[in-house]
Design a protein around this motif. Structure first.
Motif: not given
Length: 88
Positions: A24-35
């Protein structure tokens, strides 16, 4: 009618090998940047959500019942009321 001669061997789910492990990846993917919304309405949406091809200035995201017209959250009148302690 075509006949399938070898019906005894159906494909099965691949089994994990003893030496193979799932990583499994060490860190989960970050959510997209909020405008950031510039000059939001009290409903939280920007002025562009209140501009549409049909008549009226209600919010296109909230609807007429939730936000009937654009009301700037940081207008001079609202700043004055907050300064006096009346507004939110």
């Amino acid at each position: 009618m075509p006949a399938i001669p070898d019906l005894d061997s159906f494909p099965v789910q691949r089994q994990e090998s003893p030496g193979e492990s799932v990583t499994l990846p060490a860190d989960p993917p970050q959510p997209p940047e909020q405008h950031t919304v510039v000059d939001p309405c009290l409903c939280g949406h920007g002025p562009e959500a209140h501009e549409h091809y049909r008549p009226g200035s209600d919010c296109g995201a909230c609807g007429r019942s939730a936000c009937g017209e654009y009301r700037a959250a940081d207008s001079a009148w609202r700043r004055l009321l907050r300064g006096v302690g009346i507004g939110r």
